[in-house]
Scaffold this active site. Sequence first.
Site, PDB file in Angstrom:
ATOM      1  N   CYS A  37       0.822  -1.201   0.000  1.00 56.44           N
ATOM      2  CA  CYS A  37       0.000   0.000   0.000  1.00 56.44           C
ATOM      3  C   CYS A  37       0.864   1.262   0.000  1.00 56.44           C
ATOM      4  O   CYS A  37       0.353   2.372  -0.074  1.00 56.44           O
ATOM      5  CB  CYS A  37      -0.922   0.021   1.210  1.00 56.44           C
ATOM      6  SG  CYS A  37      -1.912  -1.462   1.337  1.00 56.44           S
ATOM      7  N   ASP A  39       2.669   2.381   2.493  1.00 61.58           N
ATOM      8  CA  ASP A  39       2.869   2.980   3.818  1.00 61.58           C
ATOM      9  C   ASP A  39       3.040   1.889   4.862  1.00 61.58           C
ATOM     10  O   ASP A  39       2.201   1.001   4.959  1.00 61.58           O
ATOM     11  CB  ASP A  39       1.639   3.772   4.290  1.00 61.58           C
ATOM     12  CG  ASP A  39       1.209   4.859   3.338  1.00 61.58           C
ATOM     13  OD1 ASP A  39       1.846   5.913   3.348  1.00 61.58           O
ATOM     14  OD2 ASP A  39       0.230   4.644   2.602  1.00 61.58           O
ATOM     15  N   CYS A  64       5.099   8.254   2.167  1.00 61.74           N
ATOM     16  CA  CYS A  64       5.322   9.580   1.595  1.00 61.74           C
ATOM     17  C   CYS A  64       5.636  10.595   2.697  1.00 61.74           C
ATOM     18  O   CYS A  64       5.594  10.266   3.889  1.00 61.74           O
ATOM     19  CB  CYS A  64       4.075  10.016   0.825  1.00 61.74           C
ATOM     20  SG  CYS A  64       2.649  10.230   1.888  1.00 61.74           S
ATOM     21  N   CYS A 107      -2.889   8.904   5.703  1.00 57.11           N
ATOM     22  CA  CYS A 107      -1.631   8.930   6.470  1.00 57.11           C
ATOM     23  C   CYS A 107      -1.908   9.196   7.949  1.00 57.11           C
ATOM     24  O   CYS A 107      -1.280   8.606   8.824  1.00 57.11           O
ATOM     25  CB  CYS A 107      -0.696  10.017   5.946  1.00 57.11           C
ATOM     26  SG  CYS A 107      -0.227   9.811   4.226  1.00 57.11           S
TER      27      CYS A 107
END
Lengths: 128, 406
Positions: A37, A39, A64, A107
Amino acid sequence: MAYSDKVVDHYNNPRNVGALPKEDPNVGTGLVGAPECGDVMKLQIKVNEQTEIIEEAKFKTFGCGSAIASSSLATEWVKGKTLAEALEIKNTDIVKELSLPPVKIHCSVLAEDAIKAAITDWKKKHEQ
Amino acid sequence: MVKLPIYMDNHATTPLDPRVLDAMMPFFKDQFGNAASRNHKFGWEAEQAVEAARKQIAGLIGADPREIVITSGATESDNLALKGVAGMYREKGDHIITAVTEHKAILDTCKHLEKEGVRVTFLPVASNGLIDLDDLKKAITDKTILISIMHANNEVGVLQDIREIGRIARERGVLFHTDATQSIGKVPFNVNELNVDIASMSAHKMYGPKGVGALYVRRRNPRVLLTPIIDGGGHERGMRSGTLNVPGIVGFGKAAEIAAQELPQESARTFALRERLRTTMERELDELYINGDMQNRLPGNLNMSFAFVEGESLLMGINDIAVSSGSACTSASLEPSYVLKALGVGEDLAHTSIRFGIGRFNTEEEVDYVANRVIETVRRLRELSPLYEMFKEGIDLKTVHWATEN
């Protein structure tokens, strides 16, 4: 994509990067997300057994800039809080603090999950 | 000191060569005529300029100037090729063969044609990015009217064996189109040597202006006919109506002329720079993976996965360098690159991929700067990466049970 100044700051100067010994009974580890994914966050807390105050927090994140910033911020926020207080940190607080755009909300969700997972791990160790 | 930011994304677009701009300028000013005006000097000058440019463009690919149909760019060229053949050869058949790694201008046009009843075969590719020629042969039926396989891929730079594909197509009496947008001007491309019937090209990928491209359409052996997709004044031998973009076409012509003259030296130079970039990074970093075949590849392309470092975060760390990533986070769809997926690159590695596109104006000094910035940023982000930590501890990440409740 333009990043907010706060995201850039956390990305350039991430707080509390590192690792705590996983086997330490006072350390709780949360590992959330998946490489597929894009992350993965690992957030660790060291908790005082008597006071249930989080005395130390460390993280490492694959993801990211917003993911790195969200987890860096999460470690800052949990430090000094009791477990109960830390559980009250909401992803929306992180979104607000870092001015995350809608595509980056996941996130912040992941950072909240990481806090919860670390606390759950710590509690598991202390049930026995 | 190098001048920042550095542009190293030459597959997306290339800077305009100053010599091209010089050639274009008069046609923005005094020589503004419409090339279709047949009865005055303004028109004649424009027409003359367009015909000279057409000759330059044809010269670059070994074609006859009458085989060059000017368009607005490669996307239009791809549309015209596919829709034009599907429309013109409907009586003969209704089947098109293409590949999964094609540009969206091909894939989406094929999907459009499927809705109109055309059958499309999307060939898979091997892990090196190349199609299997046996798959191609098997896919051809007596209803197949067109094979459309790109020359160089825009992400991984892999060059398909179009000479052989063209030979197979000709043997079976099927037309062959190639989207050569990324390759023309970068590697030798001759329509006769490569058995190409139709080819898409674009000026802005070869140091020309944006908004102009061309479709090569073979006139003899076989003669290719296309149904136009834009109707109007019958320009471009009826295949593409619309007033010609004279300054753009003049610039395209100049760009083609320069490319034809400088191609051998330039491809050797960009290849050397690419290898310098690759070897420097490979010397300093572990766990790097090259995506796509290294032998059959554009000289200036490097597509590399930096395991355990997410692509967007890497781009953020090298924000004075323009490159692109196959990471989901950098795409509008939030899906990682479909090209890398087709090559069998796992999503974990697709998220860590960076595409470097080295071009005419990149220097050795820039390559060294880029290599050093990437090396230092990857090191820093790996220090931050739980995956790198686990890898170093000897944990096989494939066996980890990932919690993905979100």
